[in-house]
Write an enzyme that holds these catalytic residues in place. Structure first.
Site, short mmCIF file in Angstrom:
data_model
loop_
_atom_site.label_atom_id
_atom_site.label_comp_id
_atom_site.label_asym_id
_atom_site.label_seq_id
_atom_site.Cartn_x
_atom_site.Cartn_y
_atom_site.Cartn_z
CG ASP A 56 -2.03 -1.06 1.07
OD1 ASP A 56 -2.23 -1.56 -0.04
OD2 ASP A 56 -2.65 -1.41 2.08
CE1 TYR A 64 -8.58 -4.84 6.55
CE2 TYR A 64 -8.14 -5.99 4.50
CZ TYR A 64 -8.44 -6.01 5.85
OH TYR A 64 -8.60 -7.22 6.50
#
Length: 688
Positions: A323, A407
């Site tokens: 990420d 997420y």
């Protein structure tokens, strides 16, 4: 800048010229940099992937900040920008360094065989391209979907595709979903195919179907049952009626002061910045110890993270999101809402990034700063006279929240009055889901969280880059292990068998500096300064590094994700400081092979890491075996690490924190019959 009054907001200005060499680029500076590059390369069709501050070299900043007094202090630092560029239509990658002071391009070079970070511009474009593709539409029709406005996709980095193994093509994969109505939860309706997109042509070049594994069906039906959590779906009449308000007030204002991006709180001083990749960065942390301002950390940031999924079948083996390095935490940062994401008297900092045209886009309220009560700081009751002395703890919270597809991560830096520093990740959002046929099972790699919905097992690993300067630039790391006494019960030196000891080991080089946690020995590490000895302990001053969240990295070493995320295989790596080594998974992480990573830096040569300028790469993580209770939206899961002064001060540094009482904090007894018997926090009325 003025402090914040109760329930008001204040925002650090980005309209004025930068005040400090570590301040992020302003919107005007971003546009200026793009203009300078275009003028320098007028014949190139440029896509501005990244325009960001090129942080000044550490030796320059150590002088500028006043820590290096060996030569005259540097007072002027050149303002530079690092620019990552893709050229259309070749999509070749170039790096440029631009001087804003001199208004020129200092360097411009081609970087072969890399793919820079994926941007929000690309993701939005990919989403639209996928929905317009005829092959995708045909797949949807076969599933019974005729209205493409119901179809959605999450563009993901592709890792490395077996049919396109290198980095010549800039690729993404799209995980497909549908919604039955506006604002419906798309992760309740996953589809069974994955388009592959070539970003240079913005075309779907392949579609991979996900075959049911233990089913009589060749293709699943799409579950239509809704699983929602938004208010309009829950209904006000269904909310709990026994939740009373909790109001956080600071009627005299906050206890911190802010000047630009510099923060003073209690005895802490630090500076923050935001960039497209790491998001929030903490710089130049020091602590006022009496008359001495003691340096602690030059720079702390979340360097990389990886989320490997357990299902080994195609295409799931490609699901391991980096990420930080693939998407950028800064680019994924939320604009925070007062009273929702942060509670009380809030100070906000904004952030500014660039789009593909070299224009700035602004994220208001990107960083939240506030104070929190954190329970008891210390307490003791003298049982002889009933005198109880209680001091409550307060912490400074500096945070931002990012959303990366399904997420959401709240990322929190905590500073405490006793010198403790803590970093915490609050993971929430939605599970990544996969559709199953009606008679299919998730097998050994996932769990059924709703009919036909598989939530696959996965892990989350976070690698911090900690650049310490504990009482100076030259530091070491000592590893502490505790063992039972080597002498058996009955031995004169362990007569009753209760003895235990600890053994410190100074990690001398990059090979010894590769360490895992060990709960059997209560292992922790100390960053120490061997040049400053504590007068009581006769040992080096230091800061203790510890975490309860040291998960094992389960993918095999030669797996795709194991090669790319080798940094997650150890809890600790120590390397000598090098200016270019900023990211544990390499600068060009997207579609990488893993050869540019902290593991390779550490093993390339056996370099000294004792009593020198070092960097710690500390990884903590969690193994997430999803629960039904994690669906349709996941309650927060908290993990992190902590650093504490260990034989650094002369006593508890929080002795001067004043006790509080009900007159100050406005606490009341909810039982009116006992309200009259209240006492202060430092009184002799609490009889045992």
């Amino acid at each position: 800048m003025a402090t914040v009054k109760e329930m008001k907001t204040a925002t650090a200005s980005t309209k004025h010229p930068y005040a400090h060499p570590l301040d992020q680029l302003s919107g005007d500076e971003i546009m200026k940099v793009a203009q300078i590059v275009r003028q320098n390369k007028p014949t190139m069709n440029l896509v501005f992937n990244t325009i960001t501050l090129k942080e000044p070299p550490k030796p320059v900043m150590m002088s500028y900040l006043g820590w290096d007094t060996s030569k005259p202090r540097i007072t002027q630092v050149e303002r530079e920008a690092l620019v990552i560029i893709l050229e259309r239509p070749s999509m070749k990658c170039f790096e440029a360094v631009v001087s804003l002071d001199k208004e020129n391009v200092k360097s411009f070079k081609y970087v072969p065989d890399v793919q820079p970070i994926l941007t929000m511009d690309e993701m939005f474009e990919v989403e639209a391209v996928v929905l317009k593709d005829e092959k995708v539409q045909a797949e949807c029709r076969e599933l019974g979907i005729t209205d493409m406005s119901q179809v959605f996709n999450d563009p993901w980095a592709i890792a490395r595709h077996v049919n396109y193994p290198g980095r010549e093509k800039r690729l993404m994969q799209a995980l497909m979903y549908m919604r039955t109505c506006e604002d419906d939860n798309q992760y309740a309706h996953p589809l069974d195919f994955v388009p592959i997109i070539d970003l240079s042509t913005m075309k779907v070049i392949a579609i991979e179907r996900i075959q049911p594994r233990d089913s009589k069906f060749t293709r699943p039906t799409i579950p239509q049952q809704q699983h929602n959590f938004l208010p309009e779906f829950i209904g006000e009449e269904n909310y709990r009626k026994d939740v009373k308000p909790i109001i956080v007030q600071q009627p005299q204002g906050v206890s911190f002061t802010v000047k630009g991006n510099e923060i003073d709180w209690q005895k802490w001083n630090m500076r923050i910045s935001m960039n497209y990749r790491e998001g929030l960065v903490i710089h130049n942390v020091s602590y006022q110890d009496g008359l001495e301002k003691r340096p602690l950390f030059y720079r702390i940031s979340l360097s990389e993270m990886v989320v490997p999924y357990a299902d080994p079948y195609s295409p799931h083996f490609r699901k391991h999101a980096f990420d930080v390095g693939e998407y950028g935490l800064g680019l994924c940062t939320n604009s925070l809402a007062l009273g929702c994401d942060c509670l009380g008297s809030i100070y906000y900092f904004d952030a500014t990034f660039n789009d593909h045209e070299g224009k700035p886009f602004h994220v208001p309220n990107a960083v939240c700063m506030h104070e929190e009560d954190h329970g008891i700081l210390f307490k003791h009751t003298d049982y002889r006279n009933g005198r109880a002395h209680t001091v409550r703890s307060r912490r400074l919270v500096i945070s931002h929240i990012v959303t990366v597809a399904n997420y959401d991560y709240g990322l929190y830096y905590y500073f405490y009055q006793d010198g403790t520093f803590e970093y915490e990740v609050k993971a929430t959002g939605e599970l990544n889901t996969h559709v199953m046929a009606e008679d299919e099972t998730p097998g050994p790699y996932g769990v059924t969280v709703a009919p036909q919905i598989n939530a696959q097992y996965h892990q989350h690993f976070f690698t911090m880059r900690i650049d310490p300067m504990i009482d100076g630039p030259n530091n070491s790391v000592a590893q502490y292990d505790t063992y039972p006494s080597p002498f058996p019960t009955g031995h004169p030196r362990n007569q009753y068998g209760n003895g235990f000891i600890y053994e410190p080991t100074i990690l001398k080089d990059t090979i010894e500096g590769q360490q895992d946690g060990n709960f059997e020995t209560s292992r922790f590490w100390k960053i120490i300064n061997e040049n400053r000895i504590h007068p009581y302990t006769k040992s080096p001053v230091g800061w203790k590094l510890m975490s309860k969240d040291l998960a094992r990295f389960f993918p095999r070493q030669d797996s795709l994700v194991g090669e790319r995320a080798s940094f997650a295989r150890k809890a600790l790596w120590i390397t000598p400081y090098k200016e270019e080594q900023m990211f544990a998974g390499g600068f060009y992480c997207n579609q990488s092979d893993g050869k540019d990573s902290v593991e390779h830096w550490a093993n390339k040569e056996r370099a000294n890491v004792q009593n020198t300028d070092i960097v710690l790469w500390f990884t903590f993580g969690i193994t997430h075996l999803p629960r039904v209770e994690d669906f349709p939206v996941m309650p927060v899961e908290m993990i992190g690490f902590m650093m504490k002064p260990a034989n650094f001060f002369m006593a508890n540094p929080a002795l001067d924190v004043p006790p509080t009482n009900k007159g100050i904090n406005k606490s009341v007894n909810a039982n009116p019959e006992k309200a009259a018997a209240e006492s202060c926090c430092s009184s002799s009325s609490n009889k045992l």
